[in-house]
Enzyme design. Structure first.
Site, short mmCIF file in Angstrom:
data_model
loop_
_atom_site.label_atom_id
_atom_site.label_comp_id
_atom_site.label_asym_id
_atom_site.label_seq_id
_atom_site.Cartn_x
_atom_site.Cartn_y
_atom_site.Cartn_z
CD GLU A 104 -2.91 -1.17 2.30
OE1 GLU A 104 -2.56 -0.67 3.38
OE2 GLU A 104 -3.99 -1.75 2.13
CB CYS A 117 3.02 7.55 3.21
SG CYS A 117 3.50 6.30 4.40
CB CYS A 124 7.15 -5.28 8.49
SG CYS A 124 8.59 -4.52 9.29
CB CYS A 128 6.25 -2.19 15.80
SG CYS A 128 7.93 -1.88 15.23
CB CYS A 131 2.96 -1.57 13.42
SG CYS A 131 3.08 -1.54 11.63
N GLY A 175 6.89 -1.96 5.87
CA GLY A 175 8.27 -2.43 5.86
C GLY A 175 9.25 -1.50 6.56
CB SER A 230 9.43 4.71 14.71
OG SER A 230 8.93 5.05 13.46
CG LEU A 231 12.56 7.55 20.69
CD1 LEU A 231 13.79 6.67 20.52
CD2 LEU A 231 12.99 8.95 21.12
CG HIS A 232 6.92 4.90 18.94
ND1 HIS A 232 6.36 6.03 18.43
CD2 HIS A 232 7.14 4.07 17.88
CE1 HIS A 232 6.20 5.90 17.11
NE2 HIS A 232 6.67 4.73 16.76
CG ASN A 306 -4.55 6.50 13.30
OD1 ASN A 306 -5.44 7.32 13.36
ND2 ASN A 306 -3.31 6.79 12.93
CB CYS A 349 0.72 6.96 11.23
SG CYS A 349 2.45 6.80 11.31
S1 SF4 Z 1 6.21 0.09 12.56
FE1 SF4 Z 1 7.45 -0.13 10.70
S2 SF4 Z 1 9.17 -1.43 11.38
FE2 SF4 Z 1 7.57 -1.67 12.94
S3 SF4 Z 1 6.42 -3.49 12.25
FE3 SF4 Z 1 5.39 -1.67 11.39
S4 SF4 Z 1 6.24 -1.46 9.33
FE4 SF4 Z 1 7.63 -2.81 10.49
#
Ligand code: SF4
Length: 355
Positions: A104, A117, A124, A128, A131, A175, A230-232, A306, A349
């Site tokens: 996508e 984007c 992936c 995470c 995600c 990814g 992407s720290l979080h 989200n 996101c």
């Molecule tokens: S946030 Fe990015 S690195 Fe983490 S699982 Fe999702 S796509 Fe992969």
């Protein structure tokens, strides 16, 4: 002249994707086939400037030449299989690859800019927890052309629906781009070259989950695009819970790689930061982020979360977002709070999961 044996397949079943050839390769192929080298330039232009999907379209080549190309090569290209448009103007493309797999990409328009984007892998391999893409198994890396084609498709949509070309690109789709390093960099070369889209690298941002070794490699390679991480969380125990690979690449390693990045490039980094209830909404989470931000010049994007259909993560209270913002600003750290776009079509996101 270079050896062109690798360009000439043994049989039809081994036809090579012509888009994997450089302009130089194409020129060599024509010379080896007894034709003029400039034919290579013509084919290159058809493929990359005119977006030809078949040899038939290459009308300034003779029928025999087109037939010869047909015998030796295929043109692998992506197709936008399904396009969804959000109430806020965001567009999500389900992009079908030549082998039938789907990724996508998203067009995010604002009055002053349109951002693409794009995805770098099918699925992936990282895990995470927040995600949606993580729930899809990693099937393969995208090749440079498949990445480039997503950008071209979005550029066309931006011109059609927003009356302006694409202005920015973020590698923040499906990814981990640094796990497909060479192909992502080749795609960026094509996007920024005058023969591609001619976009300035300053308008491109690679967003990574933070793989220290590869961040150092970016610095060594003197890339000209922007880096986002992407720290979080800036606390190892918390980050490892939500991004399990943090156990392998802890924050001390990430810090060292970011210092290396800054030493080599003198460019600040952006930290992407989601805030969840009962995960990273405590005063010590805020304090840890402020300290982390002091390592090198940076800015922080706090992004609205989200939900992806499970109850594990919930958007934190707006008071907490405000507390983060105040603490960062007090320490002279640039911070932006971003509302996510395209939520109604699962294009926001962290939501990309081929729905
Ligand atoms: S946030 Fe990015 S690195 Fe983490 S699982 Fe999702 S796509 Fe992969």
């Amino acid at each position: 002249m270079r050896c062109v044996a690798h360009l000439i397949p043994y049989s039809i079943s081994m036809k090579k994707d012509i888009r994997a050839l450089s302009k130089e390769d194409l020129r060599d192929f024509f010379v080896a086939s007894g034709e003029k080298a400039f034919r290579g330039n013509q084919v290159y232009e058809w493929l990359w400037n005119k977006g030809a999907h078949s040899f038939e379209e290459m009308t300034n080549l003779s029928l025999e030449t087109r037939k010869m190309l047909e015998e030796h090569f295929v043109i692998n290209h992506i197709e936008v299989d399904k396009m969804q448009k959000s109430a806020d103007g965001t567009i999500k493309n389900a992009v079908k690859l030549h082998d039938g797999l789907i990724v996508e990409s998203v067009l995010i328009p604002t009055p002053t800019r349109t951002t693409a984007c794009v995805s770098s892998q099918v699925g992936c391999s990282l895990d995470c927890k927040f995600c949606a893409t993580a729930k899809l198994k990693r099937m393969r890396n995208l090749n440079p052309d498949e990445i480039y084609d997503q950008v071209v498709a979005i550029d066309k949509e931006s011109r059609t629906y927003n009356g302006m070309p694409l202005s920015n690109i973020v590698f923040m789709g499906m990814g981990e781009p640094l796990m497909n390093y060479n192909n992502v960099l080749k795609a960026v070369d094509k996007i920024t070259s005058s023969e591609g889209l001619g976009l300035s690298p300053k308008r491109i941002t690679l967003s990574t989950s933070g793989i220290p070794k590869m961040i150092k490699k970016l610095a060594d390679d003197q890339v000209k695009f922007n880096l986002a991480v992407s720290l979080h969380s800036a606390i190892d125990e918390v980050r490892s819970q939500i991004m399990p690979f943090n156990e392998i690449f802890p924050l001390t390693d990430l810090k060292a790689s970011l210092q290396y990045w800054y030493e080599k490039t003198q460019r600040r980094v952006t930290y992407e930061y989601l805030i969840w209830k009962n995960v990273n909404d405590r005063p010590q989470d805020i304090a840890a982020l402020v300290e982390f931000c002091k390592i090198i010049p940076c800015k922080v994007n706090i992004i609205e979360y989200n939900p992806i259909g499970d109850d594990q993560f919930q958007q934190a209270d707006p008071i907490v977002t405000e507390a983060y913002k105040k603490a960062l600003e007090k320490n002279h750290i640039t911070v932006t709070v971003r509302r996510s776009r395209g939520k109604d079509i699962d294009a926001a996101c962290g939501q990309l999961a081929n729905k």
